[in-house]
Design a protein around this motif. Structure first.
Motif, PDB file in Angstrom:
ATOM      1  N   GLN A   1       0.768  -1.071  -0.073  1.00 31.05           N
ATOM      2  CA  GLN A   1      -0.040  -0.104   0.034  1.00 31.05           C
ATOM      3  C   GLN A   1       0.933   1.262   0.051  1.00 31.05           C
ATOM      4  O   GLN A   1       0.542   2.266  -0.802  1.00 31.05           O
ATOM      5  CB  GLN A   1      -0.944  -0.001   1.247  1.00 31.05           C
ATOM      6  CG  GLN A   1      -1.987  -1.057   1.063  1.00 31.05           C
ATOM      7  CD  GLN A   1      -2.723  -1.060   2.289  1.00 31.05           C
ATOM      8  OE1 GLN A   1      -2.291  -0.296   3.353  1.00 31.05           O
ATOM      9  NE2 GLN A   1      -3.984  -1.635   2.550  1.00 31.05           N
ATOM     10  N   LEU A   2       2.034   1.247   0.826  1.00 33.08           N
ATOM     11  CA  LEU A   2       2.921   2.375   0.798  1.00 33.08           C
ATOM     12  C   LEU A   2       3.774   2.501  -0.566  1.00 33.08           C
ATOM     13  O   LEU A   2       3.578   3.702  -0.891  1.00 33.08           O
ATOM     14  CB  LEU A   2       3.643   2.265   1.760  1.00 33.08           C
ATOM     15  CG  LEU A   2       4.955   3.176   2.151  1.00 33.08           C
ATOM     16  CD1 LEU A   2       4.379   4.492   2.547  1.00 33.08           C
ATOM     17  CD2 LEU A   2       6.072   2.802   2.916  1.00 33.08           C
ATOM     18  N   GLN A   3       3.936   1.345  -1.222  1.00 34.67           N
ATOM     19  CA  GLN A   3       4.582   1.653  -2.645  1.00 34.67           C
ATOM     20  C   GLN A   3       3.557   2.097  -3.441  1.00 34.67           C
ATOM     21  O   GLN A   3       4.145   3.079  -4.565  1.00 34.67           O
ATOM     22  CB  GLN A   3       4.983   0.105  -2.899  1.00 34.67           C
ATOM     23  CG  GLN A   3       5.644   0.197  -4.199  1.00 34.67           C
ATOM     24  CD  GLN A   3       6.275  -1.155  -4.888  1.00 34.67           C
ATOM     25  OE1 GLN A   3       5.916  -2.064  -4.334  1.00 34.67           O
ATOM     26  NE2 GLN A   3       6.930  -1.357  -5.891  1.00 34.67           N
ATOM     27  N   ARG A   4       2.522   1.875  -3.492  1.00 34.73           N
ATOM     28  CA  ARG A   4       1.417   2.561  -4.311  1.00 34.73           C
ATOM     29  C   ARG A   4       1.072   3.921  -3.923  1.00 34.73           C
ATOM     30  O   ARG A   4       0.556   4.598  -4.918  1.00 34.73           O
ATOM     31  CB  ARG A   4       0.077   1.436  -4.269  1.00 34.73           C
ATOM     32  CG  ARG A   4       0.482   0.111  -4.858  1.00 34.73           C
ATOM     33  CD  ARG A   4      -0.820  -0.686  -4.678  1.00 34.73           C
ATOM     34  NE  ARG A   4      -0.969  -1.911  -5.216  1.00 34.73           N
ATOM     35  CZ  ARG A   4      -1.831  -2.816  -5.016  1.00 34.73           C
ATOM     36  NH1 ARG A   4      -3.157  -2.854  -4.465  1.00 34.73           N
ATOM     37  NH2 ARG A   4      -1.522  -4.291  -5.756  1.00 34.73           N
ATOM     38  N   ARG A   5       1.250   4.378  -2.750  1.00 39.95           N
ATOM     39  CA  ARG A   5       0.981   5.696  -2.211  1.00 39.95           C
ATOM     40  C   ARG A   5       2.315   6.320  -1.808  1.00 39.95           C
ATOM     41  O   ARG A   5       2.424   6.534  -0.623  1.00 39.95           O
ATOM     42  CB  ARG A   5      -0.321   5.853  -1.326  1.00 39.95           C
ATOM     43  CG  ARG A   5      -1.605   5.247  -2.036  1.00 39.95           C
ATOM     44  CD  ARG A   5      -2.791   5.867  -1.091  1.00 39.95           C
ATOM     45  NE  ARG A   5      -2.609   5.095   0.102  1.00 39.95           N
ATOM     46  CZ  ARG A   5      -3.277   4.165   0.413  1.00 39.95           C
ATOM     47  NH1 ARG A   5      -3.859   3.214  -0.494  1.00 39.95           N
ATOM     48  NH2 ARG A   5      -2.867   3.384   1.718  1.00 39.95           N
ATOM     49  N   PRO A   6       3.121   6.477  -2.445  1.00 36.63           N
ATOM     50  CA  PRO A   6       4.643   6.863  -1.972  1.00 36.63           C
ATOM     51  C   PRO A   6       4.592   8.387  -1.178  1.00 36.63           C
ATOM     52  O   PRO A   6       5.480   8.591  -0.553  1.00 36.63           O
ATOM     53  CB  PRO A   6       5.413   6.803  -2.713  1.00 36.63           C
ATOM     54  CG  PRO A   6       4.661   6.899  -4.208  1.00 36.63           C
ATOM     55  CD  PRO A   6       3.482   6.297  -3.967  1.00 36.63           C
ATOM     56  N   SER A   7       3.508   9.042  -1.547  1.00 41.69           N
ATOM     57  CA  SER A   7       3.453  10.512  -1.030  1.00 41.69           C
ATOM     58  C   SER A   7       3.128  10.282   0.524  1.00 41.69           C
ATOM     59  O   SER A   7       3.686  11.438   1.176  1.00 41.69           O
ATOM     60  CB  SER A   7       2.117  11.149  -1.496  1.00 41.69           C
ATOM     61  OG  SER A   7       1.102  10.328  -1.443  1.00 41.69           O
ATOM     62  N   THR A   8       2.792   9.286   1.031  1.00 44.71           N
ATOM     63  CA  THR A   8       2.609   9.197   2.417  1.00 44.71           C
ATOM     64  C   THR A   8       3.882   9.089   2.889  1.00 44.71           C
ATOM     65  O   THR A   8       4.098   9.612   4.210  1.00 44.71           O
ATOM     66  CB  THR A   8       1.856   7.964   2.860  1.00 44.71           C
ATOM     67  OG1 THR A   8       0.531   7.670   2.168  1.00 44.71           O
ATOM     68  CG2 THR A   8       1.744   7.790   4.406  1.00 44.71           C
TER      69      THR A   8
END
Length: 305
Positions: free
Chosen positions: A55-62
């Motif tokens: 999930q973090l890889q798909r939303r690296p902006s986090t």
């Protein structure tokens, strides 16, 4: 003549391969009973942790925001007070060196406080129900996976802050100090993550959880020694700050920056009720984390049973 067929019992299967497979499963269950620390528990914990990293890889902006924000705090606050006379903030050579420990701890605290949000969203979207009906070795793997993910994120953020602090002139602690610093951060993260996960199971929705996070963040920041020394505060706030777990993580890290020859008997700060040594501060942090785990365990046991 009846045409009803009687199903054959499972234990009457004559297929030798199926019997061998069944026997191997029974032997595996005896040798490695399901539960915490079993191979099955470790496997499913790693799988759930990997899901969070996907999930973090798909939303690296986090991750980017989680690193950039504390670095901006460090740069802007350090520049804001760069002309403060030396010695005003204790033994620190400049305000940036004083502030670094506070930014490290508060960033880890804020990240751990948000640990319950993914679990809350899983609750609301129904994914948590799928996990609860799955044949897991232990449903506590859901909780442990969240804790591992937050711990990894906190270490990445801490490394970034320590690196920038060194560039800005705060210095770089030695290897032993860095290891102890990591242990302090992880201990605090463990306790705060436990409380956040408890809230995720206790509160009705993510709106309430976000409200608790917003209400909790800034008061705990200003009621700690993150931004100013304890001696700058009025008496009542000194007492409050001496009860704040963040202070018992900030002051040891600040001491590690200034004293490479630290010991567990070293006095890290003066509380209103007496001197606080490095060992006592670490003991209070460990007690806080264990207390948080003991507090949320019955609640989580009921909700994931």
């Amino acid at each position: 003549m009846s045409s009803t067929l009687t199903p054959r019992r499972a234990d009457s299967i004559e297929n030798p391969q199926l019997q061998q497979w069944k026997a191997s499963l029974e032997e595996s269950a005896i040798a490695h009973p399901p539960g915490v620390f079993s191979p099955a528990f470790i496997q499913e914990t790693l799988a759930l942790t990997r899901r969070l990293f996907i999930q973090l890889q798909r939303r690296p902006s986090t991750l980017v925001a989680g690193i950039v924000q504390p670095l901006m705090w460090l740069i802007l606050f350090g520049a804001l007070f760069q002309n403060v006379p030396q010695g005003l903030f204790g033994e620190s050579q400049n305000y940036g060196q004083f502030l670094g420990a506070g930014i490290i701890v508060f960033t880890a605290f804020a990240g751990a406080l948000n640990a319950g949000l993914p679990v809350m969203f899983d609750r609301e979207f129904g994914f948590l129900n799928r996990l609860l009906v799955a044949p897991l070795a232990s449903r506590f793997s859901i909780v442990v996976a969240s804790a591992l993910f937050i711990a990894a994120m906190s270490l990445v953020q801490t490394a970034a802050i320590v690196g920038l602090s060194a560039v800005l002139g705060a210095g770089l602690p030695n290897v032993g100090s860095l290891l102890l610093m990591g242990a302090i951060v992880l201990t605090l993260v463990l306790g705060v993550t436990a409380l956040s996960l408890g809230l995720a199971f206790a509160l009705p929705g993510h709106i309430e959880l976000i409200a608790v996070i917003f209400v909790t963040n800034l008061p705990l920041l200003f009621a700690s020694t993150a931004l100013v020394p304890l001696s700058f505060m009025p008496g009542w706030l000194q007492f409050v700050a001496s009860l704040n777990p963040l202070s018992y993580a900030i002051e040891p890290i600040r001491y590690l920056y200034l004293h490479p020859d630290w010991q567990f008997s070293s006095i890290v700060f003066q509380a209103p009720w007496g001197s606080v040594s490095m060992g006592l501060a670490l003991g209070i942090l460990v007690a806080f984390s264990l207390g948080a785990l003991a507090l949320i365990r019955p609640l989580i046991s009921r909700r994931i049973a």
